[in-house]
Design a protein around this motif. Sequence first.
Motif, PDB file in Angstrom:
ATOM      1  N   UNK A   1       0.614  -1.416   0.095  1.00  8.11           N
ATOM      2  CA  UNK A   1       0.189   0.027   0.086  1.00  8.11           C
ATOM      3  C   UNK A   1       0.875   1.338  -0.159  1.00  8.11           C
ATOM      4  N   UNK A   2       1.950   1.232   0.775  1.00  2.00           N
ATOM      5  CA  UNK A   2       2.850   2.293   0.751  1.00  2.00           C
ATOM      6  C   UNK A   2       3.212   2.677  -0.462  1.00  2.00           C
ATOM      7  N   UNK A   3       3.916   1.581  -1.119  1.00  2.00           N
ATOM      8  CA  UNK A   3       4.430   1.923  -2.407  1.00  2.00           C
ATOM      9  C   UNK A   3       3.597   2.548  -3.440  1.00  2.00           C
ATOM     10  N   UNK A   4       2.134   2.001  -3.481  1.00  2.00           N
ATOM     11  CA  UNK A   4       1.230   2.556  -4.486  1.00  2.00           C
ATOM     12  C   UNK A   4       0.925   3.940  -4.055  1.00  2.00           C
ATOM     13  N   UNK A   5       1.191   4.385  -2.915  1.00  2.00           N
ATOM     14  CA  UNK A   5       0.882   5.691  -2.444  1.00  2.00           C
ATOM     15  C   UNK A   5       1.997   6.705  -3.003  1.00  2.00           C
ATOM     16  N   UNK A   6       3.221   6.086  -2.708  1.00  2.00           N
ATOM     17  CA  UNK A   6       4.401   6.688  -3.148  1.00  2.00           C
ATOM     18  C   UNK A   6       4.407   6.937  -4.706  1.00  2.00           C
ATOM     19  N   UNK A   7       3.843   5.826  -5.463  1.00  2.00           N
ATOM     20  CA  UNK A   7       3.843   5.920  -6.872  1.00  2.00           C
ATOM     21  C   UNK A   7       2.764   6.919  -7.296  1.00  2.00           C
TER      22      UNK A   7
END
Length: 340
Positions: free
Chosen positions: A54-60
């Motif tokens: 989820x964190x990776x998606x939000x950073x992207x």
Amino acid sequence: MAHAPHPLATLQQILNTPSSEDGVSAEVEADLRVAGCMLIQEAGIMLGLPQSTMATAQVIFHRFYYVSSLYSFGVNDISISALFLSTKLCETPVRLRDLINTYLFLSARVQYLLNKPSDASLISSSTSGGSWRIGDSQSVKGKEKEQDPIWKEFKFEVPSFHDEVFWEWKDVITANEMQILKRLGFNMQVDLPYSHMINYLKILDLVFEDEVAQMCWSILNDMLLTPMYALHPPHTLACASILLTTRLLRIPLPEGWYILFDATYDDIWLCCGHVMRVYNDWGIEPPRGALTSGLGIGGHGQNQEHGVGAKENRWRRAWVLAQSRKAVRRWLEEREKGQI
């Protein structure tokens, strides 16, 4: 010196975002970033995805809107596409149909709240910390969740297997996934600050202090609602979570401790300020155990009733504009007509 593996926004991108050049104000852009990241987090929790995905998606998601405009790409479309792309990057696969059904459910809940009268409160009577969540609140369990009056009349039916809405969303996700990859130059490297934070707590001899590590982790999660992950390297974010946690818990730190971790006080204090602003503007409760008396965050100030109304209006505007790029365009056109 080698380039950092985690690409950050340039000063020019920060000062003149593509959305601002199309007439979207900084406040509205910040609100739509929060709305998109909330949607990613809610969907990820419902799908049982790990926090790293989820964190990776939000950073992207944040990085995408430093090279693209909200005028051209809708928040809902990019958020679901970023989450689907993240499941591939983090090797946590999810069925596309499950992802689409989850987003349809969350979108239906948002629309249900937006259809309520403008004077109707959106705050749940059963919980304060989950008041602004659109999925199943993690702090409400069992019969309390079932009896939540906000969702008493809400109904949702899962689309049939061959429903046209599935194929429409599949095309949207495929197209926007390619847009994300192309516009970010296929550089999907994301270095998250969680491991840095744990190592720094060990060095500061705080890792075994009550609630410190958990609160730092929670603050890093809340920081994902802000663009800080696209502006600062992970070691700065880790230091910011430690500084804010120790301030909220009234724990003293050695003078100049952040120098040991190659961070500057101005940068980490700026990150803390953005997190506190999210708490205040969106009515989000700070991490459990924080000593917030006198800080005026979470909607508990002197003008609480007025503050809640302002937060609800902010919530409504953000979710209306997050539905599609057409909603943003209509809003910009209406604002221009009003100015004329």
